[in-house]
Design an enzyme around this catalytic site. Structure first.
Site, PDB file in Angstrom:
ATOM      1  CD  GLU A   1      -2.408   2.418  -3.357  1.00  0.00           C
ATOM      2  OE1 GLU A   1      -1.649   2.572  -2.389  1.00  0.00           O
ATOM      3  OE2 GLU A   1      -3.519   2.977  -3.447  1.00  0.00           O
TER       4      GLU A   1
ATOM      5  CG  ASP B   1      -1.759   1.170   1.430  1.00  0.00           C
ATOM      6  OD1 ASP B   1      -2.807   1.201   0.767  1.00  0.00           O
ATOM      7  OD2 ASP B   1      -1.417   2.083   2.200  1.00  0.00           O
TER       8      ASP B   1
HETATM    9  C1  GLC Z   1      -4.077   3.424  -0.140  1.00  0.00           C
HETATM   10  C2  GLC Z   1      -5.415   2.772   0.023  1.00  0.00           C
HETATM   11  C3  GLC Z   1      -6.389   3.787   0.544  1.00  0.00           C
HETATM   12  C4  GLC Z   1      -5.909   4.302   1.848  1.00  0.00           C
HETATM   13  C5  GLC Z   1      -4.502   4.843   1.733  1.00  0.00           C
HETATM   14  C6  GLC Z   1      -3.898   5.088   3.054  1.00  0.00           C
HETATM   15  O1  GLC Z   1      -4.083   4.382  -1.108  1.00  0.00           O
HETATM   16  O2  GLC Z   1      -5.827   2.236  -1.171  1.00  0.00           O
HETATM   17  O3  GLC Z   1      -7.660   3.248   0.675  1.00  0.00           O
HETATM   18  O4  GLC Z   1      -6.767   5.288   2.323  1.00  0.00           O
HETATM   19  O5  GLC Z   1      -3.654   3.929   1.086  1.00  0.00           O
HETATM   20  O6  GLC Z   1      -3.558   3.911   3.671  1.00  0.00           O
END
Ligand code: GLC
Length: 685
Positions: free
Chosen positions: A378, A308
């Site tokens: 991500e 993440d």
């Molecule tokens: C990522 C997740 C999102 C979250 C963020 C902070 O972007 O997809 O949902 O709010 O991280 O952890």
């Protein structure tokens, strides 16, 4: 030493035995015999005790069951030696040939696809997938109840958004304990039961891993606030005054990314909510702690991680202001992510090394056959696609298997055939050679496509993902065409939505629609569900769509099976064929295979496409799958291919003529492979 005397005695008795007699009559043998006697007599003398044994040998042919010394006497003769040498060299030659063949087969065989390549990835948002305990919020037991759904769709890789212990300020992305399950989702036992059940069904589990931050309720942060060692430096702290942040950095969720802590009397950094303090990855203890957590879950058997918010993991330590996008804007009004250039907070030097370190750990768990541990990262890099591509492993350094490709999420902005081509090509032309593409058209952070692009296009969008080369990721509900739900501003749950209602992520997180029953089959709770159910659930739901050949669900299922069964689709060439305002078309073909596919997708208005100029296409093509099933099986002339608004066609044809050899710049393949029909095998070509 025992054999020689036998031979000295041979002459005396030999005439009495039939075998010996035959041998005696053979002049050649006589000569050989004489020679051998001479040789041996000069070397050995017979004792009386050997006479009996010697006579025994006189009864047999010299080459039958003879002792070594006798054998040696004859073995150098050409008539024995030549066949022997011939056999010897034959064996050597055959062995070498076999080794060479094995090496060639290994070298020429294309790599088998790994599990994360052969199946689409399905994202489960656990709060919203299925409520197993009837409290109105989805949970792990609920997911276990629905494993058949994945099998029905021929999906084998499931990514589950976070279910760690959490105060739920960001619905699980604020972790209080990385080693436990939040009671709202169940227990560790529920997790283990789920993982076991998934593995028994051949399903892989990808967990969310959140390295950038923890919850402010995490014990590390609580100790850090109190300046307790070794935790004092686990987060990013700096001196500041109560009402003045140390610099202009802003949070992704809006406003300053610094919050003053009255206990420590310093400010801490949070690139998301103030309840999500950023970990300090410059501290080796933090790296070690996070690596230990990866070990913890890999030991439990999870098959991969979605990493993440990785671009946020490191920040510059000098804490200088970031440059404003609009230098004229009054600095005190800068409060959103898009108003700054994130030169000191995103994608800092050293960030990739952290991920590579995680990868090394994952590799140590990947050695057993079929137990490869997958990593997807991500990072929203928007137009800076070269930054995204940095997350792919190189030949020398392993990192992610792929970074999520979020670029198709922009498809609704200016939706058209040309736009689809542009976004697909943005990835293909920037991806390092030989890498594996992937496609995302929705997730828990972005509006659902059927709402933003229009539901008449959802079938064509699913068809696009499932027929492009690479791994599609499907957000729960996309397979049935779910839409965003409307939520009143006063009911917004999402913290981002509370800052800016237009950015609320609640609409795409509404409960999964399983049936037309109570709470759409999501929950048995009489008092409602954590977010409202979309009113279209009476018709848009799994139960109703099952078996209905024109439903989004059945089309998804059909294409998911086709993708797996057709070599041309899962590992063949992809060549651009056509793009205009309405239509985007590409070919999927493989050398050696006669069967190939033309995919033609309508992202505009009804149109007729003339592909007569493509000489590699036969004059007629058969509709294998249309998003309008009455068109299945129809034959279209290549000069006049009709598509309705939002219709997608997978057209099948048979030909030995391939398109890609003459159009290298319009074609792509991850790892070239050819099919050899006679042996039913693939080889590198
Ligand atoms: C990522 C997740 C999102 C979250 C963020 C902070 O972007 O997809 O949902 O709010 O991280 O952890």
């Amino acid at each position: 030493m025992r054999a020689a005397p036998h031979v000295t005695a041979v002459a005396g008795d030999m005439s009495n035995s039939v075998e010996a007699k035959d041998g005696m009559e053979n002049p050649e043998f006589q000569m050989e015999e004489r020679e051998s006697r001479e040789v041996i007599v000069t070397n050995f003398s017979a004792g009386p005790a050997d006479t009996v044994e010697a006579s025994a040998y006189s009864q047999i042919q010299p080459y039958a069951g003879m002792p070594r010394e006798v054998l040696l006497i004859y073995s150098h003769r050409a008539r024995y030696r030549l066949p022997r040498e011939l056999i010897f060299w034959l064996i050597i030659a055959c062995t070498l040939a076999l080794v060479a063949l094995t090496v060639t087969v290994v070298a020429l065989s294309p790599r088998c696809l790994s599990w994360w390549q052969s199946s689409p990835v399905y994202q489960v948002y656990p709060r919203s997938f299925r409520d197993g305990d009837g409290d109105g919020v989805g949970d792990l037991r609920g997911i276990r109840e629905k494993l058949d759904h994945f099998q029905y769709l021929n999906i084998k890789a499931i990514w589950i958004s976070p279910f760690y212990t959490s105060p739920m300020k960001d619905f699980g992305y604020d972790v209080e304990d990385f080693r436990d399950v939040d009671p709202i989702f169940g227990t560790m036992q529920d997790f283990e039961d789920l993982l076991t059940a998934m593995h028994e069904k051949g399903l892989k589990m990808i967990m969310d891993f959140i390295p950038n931050h923890t919850s402010d309720k995490h014990p590390w942060f609580q100790k850090s606030r109190e300046n307790v060692e070794p935790y004092s430096n686990y987060y990013v702290w700096t001196n500041c005054s109560i009402d003045k942040p140390p610099n202009n950095w802003v949070s992704v969720f809006g406003n300053s990314s610094w919050t003053y802590d009255p206990l420590r009397k310093q400010c801490y950094l949070h690139q998301f909510l103030k309840e999500q303090p950023d970990l300090n990855f410059h501290n080796p203890d933090v790296k070690r702690e996070m690596t230990d957590i990866i070990h913890f879950w890999l030991e439990k058997g999870v098959d991969g991680f979605r990493m993440d918010a990785v671009k946020h993991m490191l920040e510059a330590q000098h804490l200088r202001n970031e440059p404003q996008v609009d230098p004229e804007q009054p600095p005190e009004t800068v409060d959103t992510e898009f108003e700054l250039h994130h030169d000191y907070t995103y994608t800092q030097v050293g960030m990739h090394d952290i991920l590579r370190g995680f990868r090394v750990v994952m590799d140590t768990y990947s050695r057993e056959p079929g137990r490869y541990r997958f990593m997807v990262t991500e990072s929203y890099d928007y137009e800076e696609i070269d930054k995204t591509m940095m997350y792919y492993s190189t030949d020398f350094i392993k990192e992610g298997d792929f970074p999520f490709n979020f670029y198709l999420l922009d498809l609704p902005q200016g939706l058209s055939g040309t736009r689809a081509h542009e976004l697909v090509d943005l990835w293909m032309s920037n991806m390092p050679k030989g890498k594996w593409p992937n496609w995302v058209v929705g997730n828990h952070d972005k509006p659902r496509m059927s709402s933003s692009a229009g539901k008449e296009y959802i079938r064509a969008i699913n068809m696009l993902m499932l027929t492009l080369p690479g791994t599609p990721t499907t957000y729960y509900g996309e397979e049935i065409g779910m839409e965003n739900v409307h939520i009143n501003i006063s009911d917004i749950q999402d913290p981002f939505g509370k800052f800016n209602p237009n950015s609320s992520r609640d609409p795409q997180r509404s409960p999964m629609q399983w049936s037309s029953g109570l709470n759409a089959g999501f929950s048995e709770n009489q008092t409602g569900t954590w977010l409202p159910i979309h009113p279209d659930y009476l018709t848009v739901n799994v139960e109703t769509e099952k078996g209905n050949s024109s439903s989004v669900l059945e089309q998804y299922r059909r294409l998911s099976h086709l993708r797996e069964s057709e070599l041309a689709l899962h590992r063949g060439w992809m060549c651009y064929i056509w793009k205009d305002t309405n239509v985007f078309a590409y070919l999927r073909e493989m050398d050696g295979l006669r069967r190939a596919y033309l995919v033609l997708l309508n992202f505009g208005e009804a149109a007729k496409t003339d592909l007569a100029f493509i000489k590699e296409l036969p004059s007629d093509l058969t509709v294998h799958t249309s998003t309008i099933p009455v068109n299945n099986g129809k034959r279209y002339s290549k000069s006049d291919i009709p598509t309705g608004k939002g219709e997608g066609l997978v057209l099948e044809f048979s030909s030995y003529q391939r398109f890609h050899p003459g159009h290298k710049s319009e074609c792509y393949i991850s790892e070239p492979a050819c099919y050899l029909g006679a042996l039913n095998i693939l080889y590198q070509c």
